[in-house]
Scaffold this motif. Structure first.
Motif, PDB file in Angstrom:
ATOM      1  N   VAL A 210      15.413  32.306 -15.197  1.00 15.42           N
ATOM      2  CA  VAL A 210      15.416  33.772 -15.185  1.00 15.42           C
ATOM      3  C   VAL A 210      15.984  34.309 -13.868  1.00 15.42           C
ATOM      4  O   VAL A 210      17.000  35.027 -13.859  1.00 15.42           O
ATOM      5  CB  VAL A 210      13.990  34.324 -15.417  1.00 15.42           C
ATOM      6  CG1 VAL A 210      14.003  35.855 -15.343  1.00 15.42           C
ATOM      7  CG2 VAL A 210      13.463  33.870 -16.768  1.00 15.42           C
ATOM      8  N   THR A 211      15.332  33.963 -12.764  1.00 16.00           N
ATOM      9  CA  THR A 211      15.698  34.567 -11.480  1.00 16.00           C
ATOM     10  C   THR A 211      17.102  34.169 -11.032  1.00 16.00           C
ATOM     11  O   THR A 211      17.919  35.037 -10.697  1.00 16.00           O
ATOM     12  CB  THR A 211      14.681  34.155 -10.399  1.00 16.00           C
ATOM     13  OG1 THR A 211      13.365  34.473 -10.839  1.00 16.00           O
ATOM     14  CG2 THR A 211      14.972  34.880  -9.094  1.00 16.00           C
ATOM     15  N   LEU A 212      17.373  32.876 -11.016  1.00 19.41           N
ATOM     16  CA  LEU A 212      18.662  32.416 -10.504  1.00 19.41           C
ATOM     17  C   LEU A 212      19.839  32.924 -11.326  1.00 19.41           C
ATOM     18  O   LEU A 212      20.815  33.426 -10.745  1.00 19.41           O
ATOM     19  CB  LEU A 212      18.669  30.886 -10.427  1.00 19.41           C
ATOM     20  CG  LEU A 212      19.902  30.254  -9.764  1.00 19.41           C
ATOM     21  CD1 LEU A 212      20.061  30.779  -8.355  1.00 19.41           C
ATOM     22  CD2 LEU A 212      19.780  28.739  -9.761  1.00 19.41           C
ATOM     23  N   PRO A 213      19.831  32.839 -12.665  1.00 19.57           N
ATOM     24  CA  PRO A 213      20.971  33.390 -13.415  1.00 19.57           C
ATOM     25  C   PRO A 213      21.188  34.882 -13.187  1.00 19.57           C
ATOM     26  O   PRO A 213      22.325  35.337 -13.073  1.00 19.57           O
ATOM     27  CB  PRO A 213      20.601  33.093 -14.879  1.00 19.57           C
ATOM     28  CG  PRO A 213      19.673  31.929 -14.806  1.00 19.57           C
ATOM     29  CD  PRO A 213      18.886  32.129 -13.550  1.00 19.57           C
ATOM     30  N   LEU A 214      20.093  35.651 -13.116  1.00 17.46           N
ATOM     31  CA  LEU A 214      20.237  37.088 -12.902  1.00 17.46           C
ATOM     32  C   LEU A 214      20.680  37.423 -11.481  1.00 17.46           C
ATOM     33  O   LEU A 214      21.246  38.498 -11.238  1.00 17.46           O
ATOM     34  CB  LEU A 214      18.909  37.789 -13.203  1.00 17.46           C
ATOM     35  CG  LEU A 214      18.466  37.771 -14.671  1.00 17.46           C
ATOM     36  CD1 LEU A 214      17.110  38.423 -14.826  1.00 17.46           C
ATOM     37  CD2 LEU A 214      19.496  38.455 -15.562  1.00 17.46           C
ATOM     38  N   ALA A 215      20.421  36.513 -10.546  1.00 23.76           N
ATOM     39  CA  ALA A 215      20.824  36.742  -9.156  1.00 23.76           C
ATOM     40  C   ALA A 215      22.228  36.232  -8.856  1.00 23.76           C
ATOM     41  O   ALA A 215      22.729  36.435  -7.745  1.00 23.76           O
ATOM     42  CB  ALA A 215      19.830  36.074  -8.205  1.00 23.76           C
ATOM     43  N   MET A 216      22.868  35.573  -9.824  1.00 24.11           N
ATOM     44  CA  MET A 216      24.175  34.974  -9.574  1.00 24.11           C
ATOM     45  C   MET A 216      25.264  35.969  -9.172  1.00 24.11           C
ATOM     46  O   MET A 216      26.145  35.622  -8.372  1.00 24.11           O
ATOM     47  CB  MET A 216      24.626  34.182 -10.805  1.00 24.11           C
ATOM     48  CG  MET A 216      23.935  32.834 -10.941  1.00 24.11           C
ATOM     49  SD  MET A 216      23.983  31.833  -9.440  1.00 24.11           S
ATOM     50  CE  MET A 216      25.739  31.533  -9.295  1.00 24.11           C
ATOM     51  N   PRO A 217      25.271  37.210  -9.672  1.00 21.78           N
ATOM     52  CA  PRO A 217      26.280  38.155  -9.143  1.00 21.78           C
ATOM     53  C   PRO A 217      26.176  38.342  -7.635  1.00 21.78           C
ATOM     54  O   PRO A 217      27.199  38.394  -6.937  1.00 21.78           O
ATOM     55  CB  PRO A 217      25.969  39.452  -9.898  1.00 21.78           C
ATOM     56  CG  PRO A 217      25.364  38.996 -11.183  1.00 21.78           C
ATOM     57  CD  PRO A 217      24.551  37.779 -10.824  1.00 21.78           C
ATOM     58  N   GLY A 218      24.959  38.433  -7.124  1.00 24.41           N
ATOM     59  CA  GLY A 218      24.784  38.553  -5.683  1.00 24.41           C
ATOM     60  C   GLY A 218      25.146  37.283  -4.952  1.00 24.41           C
ATOM     61  O   GLY A 218      25.721  37.324  -3.856  1.00 24.41           O
ATOM     62  N   VAL A 219      24.812  36.132  -5.545  1.00 24.04           N
ATOM     63  CA  VAL A 219      25.177  34.852  -4.933  1.00 24.04           C
ATOM     64  C   VAL A 219      26.687  34.705  -4.876  1.00 24.04           C
ATOM     65  O   VAL A 219      27.253  34.279  -3.858  1.00 24.04           O
ATOM     66  CB  VAL A 219      24.546  33.685  -5.717  1.00 24.04           C
ATOM     67  CG1 VAL A 219      25.037  32.345  -5.174  1.00 24.04           C
ATOM     68  CG2 VAL A 219      23.023  33.752  -5.650  1.00 24.04           C
ATOM     69  N   LEU A 220      27.360  35.060  -5.969  1.00 25.76           N
ATOM     70  CA  LEU A 220      28.822  34.977  -5.983  1.00 25.76           C
ATOM     71  C   LEU A 220      29.434  35.923  -4.962  1.00 25.76           C
ATOM     72  O   LEU A 220      30.388  35.553  -4.258  1.00 25.76           O
ATOM     73  CB  LEU A 220      29.340  35.312  -7.384  1.00 25.76           C
ATOM     74  CG  LEU A 220      30.868  35.318  -7.551  1.00 25.76           C
ATOM     75  CD1 LEU A 220      31.450  33.947  -7.232  1.00 25.76           C
ATOM     76  CD2 LEU A 220      31.248  35.747  -8.956  1.00 25.76           C
ATOM     77  N   ALA A 221      28.888  37.125  -4.859  1.00 26.00           N
ATOM     78  CA  ALA A 221      29.382  38.064  -3.855  1.00 26.00           C
ATOM     79  C   ALA A 221      29.201  37.503  -2.443  1.00 26.00           C
ATOM     80  O   ALA A 221      30.094  37.603  -1.594  1.00 26.00           O
ATOM     81  CB  ALA A 221      28.662  39.407  -3.990  1.00 26.00           C
ATOM     82  N   ALA A 222      28.038  36.891  -2.196  1.00 27.70           N
ATOM     83  CA  ALA A 222      27.787  36.293  -0.884  1.00 27.70           C
ATOM     84  C   ALA A 222      28.758  35.154  -0.607  1.00 27.70           C
ATOM     85  O   ALA A 222      29.274  35.020   0.512  1.00 27.70           O
ATOM     86  CB  ALA A 222      26.346  35.789  -0.817  1.00 27.70           C
ATOM     87  N   VAL A 223      29.031  34.329  -1.620  1.00 23.69           N
ATOM     88  CA  VAL A 223      29.963  33.211  -1.460  1.00 23.69           C
ATOM     89  C   VAL A 223      31.344  33.722  -1.077  1.00 23.69           C
ATOM     90  O   VAL A 223      31.978  33.217  -0.138  1.00 23.69           O
ATOM     91  CB  VAL A 223      30.023  32.381  -2.755  1.00 23.69           C
ATOM     92  CG1 VAL A 223      31.202  31.414  -2.711  1.00 23.69           C
ATOM     93  CG2 VAL A 223      28.726  31.605  -2.950  1.00 23.69           C
ATOM     94  N   LEU A 224      31.826  34.735  -1.773  1.00 29.44           N
ATOM     95  CA  LEU A 224      33.159  35.257  -1.497  1.00 29.44           C
ATOM     96  C   LEU A 224      33.212  35.971  -0.151  1.00 29.44           C
ATOM     97  O   LEU A 224      34.186  35.841   0.590  1.00 29.44           O
ATOM     98  CB  LEU A 224      33.587  36.214  -2.615  1.00 29.44           C
ATOM     99  CG  LEU A 224      33.753  35.587  -4.001  1.00 29.44           C
ATOM    100  CD1 LEU A 224      34.130  36.646  -5.020  1.00 29.44           C
ATOM    101  CD2 LEU A 224      34.790  34.480  -3.976  1.00 29.44           C
ATOM    102  N   ILE A 225      32.147  36.725   0.168  1.00 31.70           N
ATOM    103  CA  ILE A 225      32.117  37.453   1.436  1.00 31.70           C
ATOM    104  C   ILE A 225      32.140  36.493   2.620  1.00 31.70           C
ATOM    105  O   ILE A 225      32.726  36.794   3.674  1.00 31.70           O
ATOM    106  CB  ILE A 225      30.880  38.368   1.495  1.00 31.70           C
ATOM    107  CG1 ILE A 225      31.041  39.524   0.501  1.00 31.70           C
ATOM    108  CG2 ILE A 225      30.662  38.914   2.901  1.00 31.70           C
ATOM    109  CD1 ILE A 225      29.803  40.385   0.363  1.00 31.70           C
ATOM    110  N   VAL A 226      31.514  35.346   2.469  1.00 30.53           N
ATOM    111  CA  VAL A 226      31.480  34.363   3.564  1.00 30.53           C
ATOM    112  C   VAL A 226      32.739  33.500   3.561  1.00 30.53           C
ATOM    113  O   VAL A 226      33.348  33.269   4.608  1.00 30.53           O
ATOM    114  CB  VAL A 226      30.214  33.488   3.459  1.00 30.53           C
ATOM    115  CG1 VAL A 226      30.238  32.386   4.521  1.00 30.53           C
ATOM    116  CG2 VAL A 226      28.971  34.339   3.605  1.00 30.53           C
ATOM    117  N   PHE A 227      33.137  33.019   2.394  1.00 27.13           N
ATOM    118  CA  PHE A 227      34.238  32.058   2.311  1.00 27.13           C
ATOM    119  C   PHE A 227      35.579  32.658   2.735  1.00 27.13           C
ATOM    120  O   PHE A 227      36.316  32.045   3.523  1.00 27.13           O
ATOM    121  CB  PHE A 227      34.349  31.522   0.883  1.00 27.13           C
ATOM    122  CG  PHE A 227      35.556  30.661   0.652  1.00 27.13           C
ATOM    123  CD1 PHE A 227      35.617  29.369   1.160  1.00 27.13           C
ATOM    124  CD2 PHE A 227      36.639  31.146  -0.071  1.00 27.13           C
ATOM    125  CE1 PHE A 227      36.740  28.580   0.965  1.00 27.13           C
ATOM    126  CE2 PHE A 227      37.760  30.360  -0.279  1.00 27.13           C
ATOM    127  CZ  PHE A 227      37.813  29.074   0.236  1.00 27.13           C
TER     128      PHE A 227
END
Length: 297
Positions: A210-227
């Protein structure tokens, strides 16, 4: 008989109002984004002899970039360092964002976010120089480890290496990863967790399903913002990286400023942008496929 043009009616049309609204950002994007990128791409197909630019179309710069092992090593090293920084930063940022979102009282969340952004109060260069002092051969890290008896002599590999670049960049970009993940976690309906536990799932499975799949947009945004920005960083590698921590951005800066070879610098810039774009696209498509696969289940 020709119809007269009604300027007032034209300006009152919804299409005209829309064009007026988007005109400033469109012009801004063209002048400050599209035009410089076009110039860089054109430069990559030219050659330079001291102060003279030969505008004859040639692929010699790209042939040299792909055949010279130094350029390929810098590109691969930059990719490795950026991916390492991104992985470490996001993995460490997620627990912080999760704690603030789920365990901190609502009236205190603003205080925690305020504390997370405190590193932005100081200059980026000052933070890099501080890490240079912390990771030094006679710095606090080595001094503490020697004092505790963990090591017999100071570690020489933590400064002026790729390791020091990863550590410094991970610290510098940590807030950029925490904030988008926190925003995604805040949008999750808490009743979904209660529903999952009512169905017999433990906390770990509720988090994974539940939590991790719904949080993936933020995780992806963080990945791109850092990478994306870390692969083009040249200040940190120059100050704490040494010869083993040099990245492609350092070579680009050298080509433009020291070797007076703008076309080769532009060529390396284009290759770096293509590499960043390809890896970012793979990350986005992989995340979308994973989230959609999880929802279909």
């Amino acid at each position: 008989m020709a119809r007269s043009f009604d300027l007032g009616r034209f300006l009152r049309r919804d299409e005209t109002k829309g064009m007026v609204l988007i005109a400033p950002p469109f012009i801004y994007a063209v002048l400050l984004l599209a035009a410089p990128l076009t110039a860089i791409v054109l430069f990559s197909f030219w050659t330079q002899d001291f102060m003279t630019i030969d505008r004859s179309f040639t692929l010699s710069n790209y042939r040299e970039a792909f055949t010279d092992p130094l350029y390929m090593e810098l590109l691969s090293r930059s990719l490795r360092i950026s991916l390492s920084v991104t992985a470490i930063t996001v993995v460490l940022a997620f627990p912080v964002a999760y704690f603030v979102s789920f365990y901190v009282a609502p009236e205190r969340k603003s205080l925690w976010l305020f504390l997370i952004t405190i590193p932005f109060w100081t200059s980026y260069l000052i933070r890099v120089f501080l890490w240079r002092v912390i990771l030094a051969y006679d710095g606090p890290v080595n001094g503490t480890l020697v004092g505790l008896g963990v090591i017999d002599e100071p570690l020489a590999w933590i400064l002026y290496s790729a390791n020091s670049v990863v550590i410094t960049l991970a610290h510098a970009y940590a807030p950029f990863a925490i904030l988008p993940i926190f925003v995604s976690l805040e949008k999750i309906d808490r009743s979904l967790h209660e529903a999952g536990r009512d169905l017999g799932e433990n906390r770990v499975m509720v988090f994974l399903r539940v939590t991790l799949p719904l949080a993936m947009p933020g995780v992806l945004a963080a990945v791109l913002i850092v990478f994306i920005p870390t692969i083009g960083d040249y200040v940190t590698p120059r100050l704490v990286g040494g010869s083993d921590g040099t990245m492609i951005a350092n070579m680009i800066q050298t080509q433009f400023m020291r070797l007076n070879n703008a076309p080769m610098g532009a060529t390396l810039s284009v290759l770096a942008m293509l590499m960043v774009g390809f890896v970012s696209l793979v990350m986005i498509l992989g995340t979308l496929r994973w989230t959609r696969g999880g929802k279909s289940k």
